[in-house]
Design an enzyme around this catalytic site. Sequence first.
Site, PDB file in Angstrom:
ATOM      1  N   CYS A  25       3.563  51.269   8.115  1.00  0.00           N
ATOM      2  CA  CYS A  25       2.254  51.439   8.766  1.00  0.00           C
ATOM      3  C   CYS A  25       1.289  52.202   7.856  1.00  0.00           C
ATOM      4  O   CYS A  25       1.697  52.996   7.003  1.00  0.00           O
ATOM      5  CB  CYS A  25       2.398  52.214  10.062  1.00  0.00           C
ATOM      6  SG  CYS A  25       3.235  51.331  11.383  1.00  0.00           S
ATOM      7  N   GLU A  77      -0.684  54.646   8.578  1.00  0.00           N
ATOM      8  CA  GLU A  77      -0.681  56.109   8.770  1.00  0.00           C
ATOM      9  C   GLU A  77       0.402  56.759   7.917  1.00  0.00           C
ATOM     10  O   GLU A  77       0.190  57.801   7.283  1.00  0.00           O
ATOM     11  CB  GLU A  77      -0.441  56.449  10.247  1.00  0.00           C
ATOM     12  CG  GLU A  77      -1.523  55.964  11.179  1.00  0.00           C
ATOM     13  CD  GLU A  77      -1.279  54.569  11.740  1.00  0.00           C
ATOM     14  OE1 GLU A  77      -0.683  53.725  11.022  1.00  0.00           O
ATOM     15  OE2 GLU A  77      -1.686  54.316  12.873  1.00  0.00           O
ATOM     16  N   CYS A 101       4.801  56.539  13.857  1.00  0.00           N
ATOM     17  CA  CYS A 101       3.765  57.275  13.122  1.00  0.00           C
ATOM     18  C   CYS A 101       3.395  58.571  13.842  1.00  0.00           C
ATOM     19  O   CYS A 101       3.115  59.583  13.205  1.00  0.00           O
ATOM     20  CB  CYS A 101       2.531  56.401  12.933  1.00  0.00           C
ATOM     21  SG  CYS A 101       2.802  55.096  11.719  1.00  0.00           S
TER      22      CYS A 101
HETATM   23  N1  THU Z   1       0.539  49.026  12.126  1.00  0.00           N
HETATM   24  C1  THU Z   1       0.039  50.100  11.480  1.00  0.00           C
HETATM   25  O1  THU Z   1      -0.255  50.059  10.284  1.00  0.00           O
HETATM   26  N2  THU Z   1      -0.123  51.246  12.184  1.00  0.00           N
HETATM   27  C2  THU Z   1       0.230  51.410  13.506  1.00  0.00           C
HETATM   28  O2  THU Z   1       0.180  52.501  14.026  1.00  0.00           O
HETATM   29  C3  THU Z   1       0.628  50.242  14.289  1.00  0.00           C
HETATM   30  C4  THU Z   1       0.922  49.007  13.505  1.00  0.00           C
HETATM   31  C5  THU Z   1       0.748  47.789  11.350  1.00  0.00           C
HETATM   32  C6  THU Z   1       2.195  47.439  11.146  1.00  0.00           C
HETATM   33  C7  THU Z   1       2.127  45.960  10.941  1.00  0.00           C
HETATM   34  O3  THU Z   1       1.881  45.701   9.566  1.00  0.00           O
HETATM   35  C8  THU Z   1       0.901  45.519  11.731  1.00  0.00           C
HETATM   36  O4  THU Z   1       0.171  46.698  12.028  1.00  0.00           O
HETATM   37  C9  THU Z   1       1.241  44.805  13.022  1.00  0.00           C
HETATM   38  O5  THU Z   1       2.133  45.542  13.795  1.00  0.00           O
END
Ligand code: THU
Length: 138
Positions: A60, A62, A96
């Site tokens: 993610c 974050e 996260c």
């Molecule tokens: N994702 C994030 O980058 N941060 C979050 O808090 C939730 C989800 C990303 C992970 C994945 O690459 C995409 O969003 C879809 O879940």
Amino acid sequence: MSGADVEVDWDALEAAAAAARERAYAPYSGYRVGAALLGEDGAIYVGQNVENASYGLSLCAERAAVATAIGAGVRRFLALVVTTQGARPAAPCGMCRQVLAEFAPPFDVRCVSVDGGRLDTSVRELLPHAFSGAYLDD
Ligand code: THU
């Protein structure tokens, strides 16, 4: 470094998160996320999601931002902006939230969507009663 004299420039954080989002690697979900973390040193540390063909390995935005800051030697933060697509601002996922809660004192979090949605919250609000290293001493 205490961060006491560092002002939170939310506009700068939003711009940094939006720019990071442009660099996301999200070929599987197509859902791009950018994050910008303000360190107590006044610098902004960014991250973006990094997906993988083995889906569960995806990182993610974050946690990518946290890793960037930790690598720069910064462990205390004043604010975080997360930028997602669509109309609804998305709050950080549970994994996260726990990673963000590691870095006390808790700080403010702004979730924005590229279509103008906004959610102002905080690490404490996102994860009340967070598990922390303090429990390991009990
Ligand atoms: N994702 C994030 O980058 N941060 C979050 O808090 C939730 C989800 C990303 C992970 C994945 O690459 C995409 O969003 C879809 O879940």
